[in-house]
Design an enzyme around this catalytic site. Structure first.
Site, PDB file in Angstrom:
ATOM      1  N   ASP A  89      -1.484 -46.700  41.839  1.00 32.04           N
ATOM      2  CA  ASP A  89      -1.406 -47.492  40.611  1.00 32.04           C
ATOM      3  C   ASP A  89      -2.221 -46.805  39.509  1.00 32.04           C
ATOM      4  OD1 ASP A  89      -0.669 -49.540  38.949  1.00 32.04           O
ATOM      5  OD2 ASP A  89      -1.532 -51.146  40.154  1.00 32.04           O
ATOM      6  N   HIS A 129      10.578 -51.860  39.339  1.00 29.17           N
ATOM      7  CA  HIS A 129       9.441 -52.494  38.666  1.00 29.17           C
ATOM      8  C   HIS A 129       9.017 -51.741  37.403  1.00 29.17           C
ATOM      9  CE1 HIS A 129       5.704 -54.631  38.061  1.00 29.17           C
ATOM     10  NE2 HIS A 129       4.983 -53.550  38.278  1.00 29.17           N
TER      11      HIS A 129
END
Ligand code: N7H
Length: 453
Positions: free
Chosen positions: A166, A306
């Protein structure tokens, strides 16, 4: 340029420590809180302090208030953000939460007045910093709830609980970011800081709001064994890939990146760890490929992925210049246990919980976090105008319990590269909202005046 001594450090660059604790508090006494706040203010970590990695402090601290907190303190000025003003509990339905039954009690209503964010690389340092602040607060405020976040151990550091790296893609900021990386969108500071260039209602804000930012906090539980089970049960059937590789490919297409961080738009069939590590390449893509029509092409990256849902890059032409956030979240909760992994293949929801302590900064929640969740992530028809609707975001898309719309069930297309119009039905949510709150992270000067005044 920006006044980096006056802007709290978490907003533009993040505190970036291995541990972070969110201490949600309620103010008990207005006068004593204000006088204590004056002593706490000098401890707040500024952007300047975090910028220089050599002199960056061992622990960091930031502070933000909810609307009910500002109101309690008699700060009556309207910050001109209706979503912030009403609080997140009132927003649950807009965000697609299936009611508020899963919400942490503390977030039900508007009882949280503020949050202290404490970060450090060790728990010892973090607790020492927290103890210092609590001592200064005395009895003027008390804990309503706290959530401890931590980077995952070993080689999973920087990865969220599903296993994906991330914190790769963030906007670059005009007049602040030295040299934008390839693929970074360069934006005016006013998208994130009130009263700055690019804040669409710059002139309507109270003067003291300048250089503050709205913080959207969400506690998002992740059901990791369920996610893993889903990708293995629904593994793709791309010839030449093993069953495991086909399962990994499905997961990567749901996110838009491999676990390493390599984008599927550039590495469509197999992970590419060298690409993942190269910050000059790992964000340098637009979903546009020579000779292909971007309006229909999802061979490399699904429209439903996403990262394509939350930042559609060249799908927007001209480029979207309105809806942006800076993310500063951290995972919370333990690693998947042996029992969850081998025997139950489901999350032990009674004993433990893991997920993402999600933090997003923006100058307007209705065009930042709330917009993304509501108009993109939870909207099965986004990106617009496709023959087969992409469906909701397969990772975080939420459907109000499926009772209200075409989102029910979660029918997601584009995931299968052999047949992009094929719909995969996702019966289970892998991410469950435990609620949260909207806060305002004021400048250091605004904390003294008007907040502590
Ligand atoms: Fe997301 N994940 O692992 O699935 N996110 N996210 N997110 N997210 C991103 O590119 C994740 C959430 C955005 O610029 C990555 O830095 C998880 C919410 C945006 O290309 C991964 C949860 C919202 C981006 C994850 C979660 C967003 C982004 C790739 C919840 C807003 C950047 C790493 C548990 C409503 C897009 C990277 C871009 C990236 C995951 C939540 C938004 C791996 C697990 C609620 C804007």
């Amino acid at each position: 340029g920006l006044n980096l001594d006056n802007i709290q450090g978490d907003i533009l660059i993040g505190m970036k420590k291995r541990k972070e604790l969110f201490y949600f508090f309620q103010i008990n006494n207005k006068a004593s809180f204000k006088s204590n706040l004056k002593k706490i203010q000098p401890l707040i970590t500024t952007t300047k302090q975090l910028l220089n990695t050599k002199s960056a402090p061992g622990s960091a601290m930031n502070l933000a208030f909810s609307q009910s907190g500002l109101t309690f303190l008699g700060v009556a000025d309207d910050l001109k953000d209706d979503v912030f003003r009403a609080g997140q509990f009132a927003d649950a339905n807009n965000l697609g939460d299936p009611g508020t039954g899963n919400w942490i009690d503390a977030f039900k209503g508007t009882k949280v007045h503020g949050v202290i964010l404490v970060a450090a690389d060790t728990n010892l340092r973090l607790l020492a910093q927290l103890a210092k602040v609590k001592l200064l607060l005395g009895k003027s405020a008390s804990e309503v709830y706290s959530l401890q976040g931590a980077a995952r151990p070993g080689d999973q550091e920087g990865h969220e609980h599903f296993g994906y790296l991330d914190g790769i893609s963030q906007p670059a900021i005009n007049g602040f970011t030295d040299k934008p990386l390839p693929g970074q969108q360069l934006l005016d500071p006013g998208f994130f800081l009130l009263g700055e260039q690019g804040d669409s209602i710059q002139t309507q804000r109270p003067a003291w709001a300048k250089d503050g930012s709205f913080l959207a906090f969400r506690q998002l539980r992740q059901l990791v064994p369920e996610f893993n089970q889903f990708v293995s049960d629904n593994a793709l059937k791309v010839p030449g890939l093993s069953a495991q590789e086909n399962a990994d490919l499905l997961g990567a297409r749901m996110i838009g990146r491999w676990k390493s961080g390599a984008p599927v738009d550039l590495a469509p069939l197999r992970d590419d760890p060298a690409l993942a590590k190269d910050s000059n390449r790992n964000n340098d893509f637009t979903f546009q490929h020579p000779g292909a029509d971007i309006a229909t092409n999802q061979t490399n990256c699904p429209f439903s992925a996403h990262i394509r849902k939350t930042r559609p890059r060249a799908d927007f032409n001209p480029l979207n210049t309105a809806n942006h956030i800076i993310r500063a979240g951290i995972p919370y909760g333990p690693e998947v246990t042996a029992l969850e992994k081998t025997q139950k293949k489901s999350s032990d929801t009674k004993l433990l919980e893991r997920g993402l302590a999600f933090v997003a900064y923006q100058s307007n929640i209705g065009s930042g976090f709330q917009f993304m969740q509501r108009n993109w992530v939870d909207n099965a028809n986004f990106f617009f105008g496709k023959q087969v609707p992409p469906g909701v975001d397969p990772v975080i898309g939420s459907t109000n319990g499926g009772t209200t719309s075409i989102n029910n069930p979660r029918n997601v297309s584009g995931l299968d590269p052999l047949d992009p119009s094929r719909i995969i039905t996702i019966k289970k949510d892998f991410v469950i909202s435990r609620g949260g709150e909207y806060f305002f992270t004021p400048s250091l000067s605004a904390i003294l005046d008007p907040i502590a005044k």
